[in-house]
Design a protein around this motif. Structure first.
Motif, PDB file in Angstrom:
ATOM      1  N   MET A  23       4.826   9.249   6.560  1.00 27.78           N
ATOM      2  CA  MET A  23       3.493   8.644   6.496  1.00 27.78           C
ATOM      3  C   MET A  23       3.558   7.360   5.663  1.00 27.78           C
ATOM      4  O   MET A  23       4.060   7.369   4.545  1.00 27.78           O
ATOM      5  CB  MET A  23       2.499   9.625   5.865  1.00 27.78           C
ATOM      6  N   LEU A  24       3.070   6.276   6.210  1.00 30.89           N
ATOM      7  CA  LEU A  24       3.084   5.008   5.499  1.00 30.89           C
ATOM      8  C   LEU A  24       1.962   4.973   4.462  1.00 30.89           C
ATOM      9  O   LEU A  24       0.884   5.534   4.675  1.00 30.89           O
ATOM     10  CB  LEU A  24       2.907   3.848   6.483  1.00 30.89           C
ATOM     11  N   PRO A  25       2.189   4.294   3.321  1.00 29.85           N
ATOM     12  CA  PRO A  25       1.157   4.238   2.283  1.00 29.85           C
ATOM     13  C   PRO A  25      -0.002   3.344   2.703  1.00 29.85           C
ATOM     14  O   PRO A  25       0.123   2.491   3.590  1.00 29.85           O
ATOM     15  CB  PRO A  25       1.906   3.652   1.085  1.00 29.85           C
ATOM     16  N   LEU A  26      -1.139   3.510   2.026  1.00 26.07           N
ATOM     17  CA  LEU A  26      -2.312   2.692   2.325  1.00 26.07           C
ATOM     18  C   LEU A  26      -2.010   1.221   2.071  1.00 26.07           C
ATOM     19  O   LEU A  26      -2.352   0.357   2.886  1.00 26.07           O
ATOM     20  CB  LEU A  26      -3.493   3.164   1.471  1.00 26.07           C
ATOM     21  N   LEU A  27      -1.391   0.916   0.949  1.00 21.70           N
ATOM     22  CA  LEU A  27      -0.988  -0.456   0.637  1.00 21.70           C
ATOM     23  C   LEU A  27       0.481  -0.602   1.001  1.00 21.70           C
ATOM     24  O   LEU A  27       1.355  -0.050   0.340  1.00 21.70           O
ATOM     25  CB  LEU A  27      -1.215  -0.772  -0.838  1.00 21.70           C
ATOM     26  N   LEU A  28       0.737  -1.355   2.052  1.00 21.34           N
ATOM     27  CA  LEU A  28       2.070  -1.426   2.651  1.00 21.34           C
ATOM     28  C   LEU A  28       2.681  -2.795   2.390  1.00 21.34           C
ATOM     29  O   LEU A  28       2.083  -3.821   2.737  1.00 21.34           O
ATOM     30  CB  LEU A  28       1.946  -1.172   4.153  1.00 21.34           C
ATOM     31  N   GLU A  29       3.860  -2.799   1.796  1.00 18.89           N
ATOM     32  CA  GLU A  29       4.548  -4.063   1.542  1.00 18.89           C
ATOM     33  C   GLU A  29       5.276  -4.535   2.804  1.00 18.89           C
ATOM     34  O   GLU A  29       5.729  -3.720   3.614  1.00 18.89           O
ATOM     35  CB  GLU A  29       5.550  -3.904   0.396  1.00 18.89           C
ATOM     36  N   PRO A  30       5.410  -5.867   2.991  1.00 23.19           N
ATOM     37  CA  PRO A  30       6.080  -6.385   4.182  1.00 23.19           C
ATOM     38  C   PRO A  30       7.477  -5.799   4.399  1.00 23.19           C
ATOM     39  O   PRO A  30       7.834  -5.435   5.527  1.00 23.19           O
ATOM     40  CB  PRO A  30       6.136  -7.891   3.919  1.00 23.19           C
ATOM     41  N   SER A  31       8.265  -5.684   3.335  1.00 24.31           N
ATOM     42  CA  SER A  31       9.631  -5.174   3.480  1.00 24.31           C
ATOM     43  C   SER A  31       9.643  -3.730   3.973  1.00 24.31           C
ATOM     44  O   SER A  31      10.570  -3.312   4.675  1.00 24.31           O
ATOM     45  CB  SER A  31      10.381  -5.279   2.148  1.00 24.31           C
TER      46      SER A  31
END
Length: 272
Positions: free
Chosen positions: A1-9
């Motif tokens: 599951m991806l986090p709510l705040l997702l970094e480009p990398s």
């Protein structure tokens, strides 16, 4: 599951994931030059009803069902949203998804500017989404607020009204409605204050934002209601509060366009 705040990398590692829908809400002229590979462009106007006097109202369920079906959304799709303005329209999309009960989503921190700054791959091709048959279900009552609720509760001591507009709008120096000023008791924190202009419009350090909000009285123990003029800028404020972990945060889609044009609503201006 991806986090709510997702970094480009981090997103770059997941571009080929199944059930991932990346949506670009930036300007079409920028999208056709460079976007995140696989991203589908969405005209942000489709996220608001456009009807006067409160054009920021959420579209009908039928309109949203058609929109999200055309984008290929399914109940188990994870949506990643970004734009080219620091998160306003991306936030509006994620607020809309949350309002209709779709809770699998992320915000790409800094949007296309942050993606480009890291030298990550881009595409100029416009992928065709695979249409789905998405049906908007029951709305989440903890995401939206209407005029009647706000009129009944805006003076509650455990409620914090977050006004995301400019200082001039809040003070009543500039007005885009019949009335000027702000909802009595509303707390001003302009939406762009959370952005780091020296870091490609990523969010500023979360602890700094949290401290600033709490110093003004926007605290996580309260029900926080965000608004601006049409719930575009304040959708980003809503998103920021969600990222900070505020448990009760809602958006007022009518915003000042509705409140400031309604005959029965009070308006306040700072003392000179």
């Amino acid at each position: 599951m991806l986090p709510l705040l997702l970094e480009p990398s981090e997103l770059a590692k997941h571009l080929d994931d199944d059930k991932l829908l990346i949506i670009d809400l930036g300007k079409p002229t920028i999208y056709v030059q460079a976007h995140v590979p696989g991203a589908i462009h969405l005209d942000f106007k489709r996220l608001q009803s456009g009807a006067q006097p409160a054009p920021g109202m959420i579209p009908s369920d039928d309109a949203l069902s058609d929109l999200f079906s055309s984008l290929g959304l399914t109940p188990d799709t994870h949506v990643v949203a970004y734009d080219d303005e620091g998160g306003g329209w991306a936030g509006r999309l994620l607020w809309t998804l949350d309002a209709i009960g779709h809770k699998h989503y992320s915000y790409l921190n800094g949007g296309i500017h942050a993606w480009l700054s890291e030298g990550l791959p881009t595409s100029s091709e416009s992928p065709e989404p695979v249409p789905s048959d998405y049906e908007v279900g029951e709305h989440d009552p903890q995401t939206e607020v209407d005029l009647a609720y706000l009129l009944a509760h805006y003076q509650d001591t455990d409620l914090a009204l977050w006004d995301s507009r400019s200082e001039e709008e809040y003070a009543g120096v500039r007005a885009f409605a019949q009335k000027a000023g702000h909802i009595p008791g509303a707390i001003h924190y302009e939406w762009t204050e959370a952005m780091d202009r020296s870091n490609n419009l990523r969010l500023r350090p979360l602890d700094d934002i949290r401290a600033e909000l709490e110093a003004r009285g926007i605290t996580p123990d309260k029900e926080v209601i965000c608004h601006c003029q049409t719930h575009h800028r304040s959708s980003f404020s809503w998103l920021v509060a969600k990222i900070l972990g505020y448990p009760r945060v809602r958006g007022y889609a009518g915003s000042w366009a509705e409140w400031g044009n309604h005959p029965d609503t009070p308006a306040e201006k700072p003392n000179p």
